[in-house]
Motif scaffolding. Structure first.
Motif, mmCIF file in Angstrom:
data_model
loop_
_atom_site.group_PDB
_atom_site.id
_atom_site.type_symbol
_atom_site.label_atom_id
_atom_site.label_comp_id
_atom_site.label_asym_id
_atom_site.label_seq_id
_atom_site.Cartn_x
_atom_site.Cartn_y
_atom_site.Cartn_z
ATOM 1 N N SER A 137 0.825 -1.201 0.000
ATOM 2 C CA SER A 137 0.000 0.000 0.000
ATOM 3 C C SER A 137 0.860 1.251 0.000
ATOM 4 O O SER A 137 2.014 1.221 0.415
ATOM 5 N N GLY A 138 0.242 2.326 -0.438
ATOM 6 C CA GLY A 138 0.866 3.639 -0.364
ATOM 7 C C GLY A 138 0.499 4.369 0.920
ATOM 8 O O GLY A 138 0.911 5.505 1.127
ATOM 9 N N ARG A 139 -0.267 3.724 1.789
ATOM 10 C CA ARG A 139 -0.677 4.331 3.060
ATOM 11 C C ARG A 139 0.523 4.440 3.999
ATOM 12 O O ARG A 139 1.553 3.794 3.808
ATOM 13 N N ASP A 140 0.351 5.203 5.061
ATOM 14 C CA ASP A 140 1.448 5.411 6.017
ATOM 15 C C ASP A 140 1.780 4.106 6.752
ATOM 16 O O ASP A 140 0.956 3.201 6.857
ATOM 17 N N ILE A 141 3.008 4.039 7.257
ATOM 18 C CA ILE A 141 3.503 2.818 7.891
ATOM 19 C C ILE A 141 2.694 2.468 9.138
ATOM 20 O O ILE A 141 2.500 1.298 9.449
ATOM 21 N N GLY A 142 2.183 3.468 9.850
ATOM 22 C CA GLY A 142 1.362 3.190 11.026
ATOM 23 C C GLY A 142 0.116 2.407 10.669
ATOM 24 O O GLY A 142 -0.277 1.466 11.379
ATOM 25 N N THR A 143 -0.519 2.780 9.573
ATOM 26 C CA THR A 143 -1.711 2.053 9.116
ATOM 27 C C THR A 143 -1.341 0.636 8.707
ATOM 28 O O THR A 143 -2.056 -0.316 9.053
ATOM 29 N N LEU A 155 1.140 -1.193 9.807
ATOM 30 C CA LEU A 155 1.422 -1.968 11.017
ATOM 31 C C LEU A 155 0.138 -2.364 11.744
ATOM 32 O O LEU A 155 0.031 -3.467 12.276
ATOM 33 N N GLU A 156 -0.836 -1.468 11.766
ATOM 34 C CA GLU A 156 -2.110 -1.770 12.420
ATOM 35 C C GLU A 156 -2.847 -2.898 11.690
ATOM 36 O O GLU A 156 -3.390 -3.805 12.323
ATOM 37 N N VAL A 157 -2.859 -2.865 10.368
ATOM 38 C CA VAL A 157 -3.536 -3.930 9.614
ATOM 39 C C VAL A 157 -2.751 -5.238 9.736
ATOM 40 O O VAL A 157 -3.354 -6.312 9.795
#
Length: 159
Positions: free
Chosen positions: A89-95, A97-99
């Motif tokens: 994904s191109g989403r942030d690393i925090g997201t 890690l949460e998924v």
């Protein structure tokens, strides 16, 4: 013997991404690593193929148009998927890690995520950092290389 059997023990990978060019490109990258891959744009087609064939590894985009990675994670749990899952994904690393955590909570063997854009070398490095890919022995404690999480963004969760 191909590179996959020497280093990764991955014979088949499925790619689920709603951007067809990215899925095709990722399949070509995997072929360069000696891994057979099939790309899917629609979650329904992916799930149907999963019933027919059992991939060792699934590359899963977070946003999938009408669906999302959390929906797919739930379906993989219901189907008792024994392979590994790698988020892309191109989403942030925090997201990411949460998924990843959500996937582990659902009993899946999650590999470290690949932030987009990525290269073949990034895939190879991620697979080499992972424990041997043995579908019958998931390693739920493996969280990949140490990464500093960014600010967490709320996730869209379906009831």
């Amino acid at each position: 013997m191909n590179e996959a059997s020497n280093h990764f023990d991955v014979r088949l990978a499925f790619v689920l991404d709603d951007e067809p060019p990215l899925g095709v490109a990722l399949c070509k990258m995997l072929a360069g690593l000696g891994i057979d891959a099939r790309s899917f744009v629609a979650t329904a087609a992916f799930l149907s193929a999963l019933e027919a064939g059992n991939p060792d590894l699934v590359f899963l985009d977070l946003a999938l148009g009408q669906s999302d990675a959390i929906d797919v994670i739930r379906q993989l749990e219901v189907r008792k998927f024994k392979g590994r899952v790698m988020l892309i994904s191109g989403r942030d690393i925090g997201t990411l890690l949460e998924v990843e955590r959500i996937g582990r909570d659902h009993g899946l063997s999650m590999l470290p995520s690949l932030p987009k854009p990525f290269r073949t070398a990034d895939i190879r490095d991620c697979l080499q950092l992972s424990p041997a890919l043995q579908p019958d022995e998931p390693d739920a404690d493996f969280a990949g290389p140490k990464r500093k999480p960014e600010a967490r963004m709320p996730l869209r969760m379906k009831a």
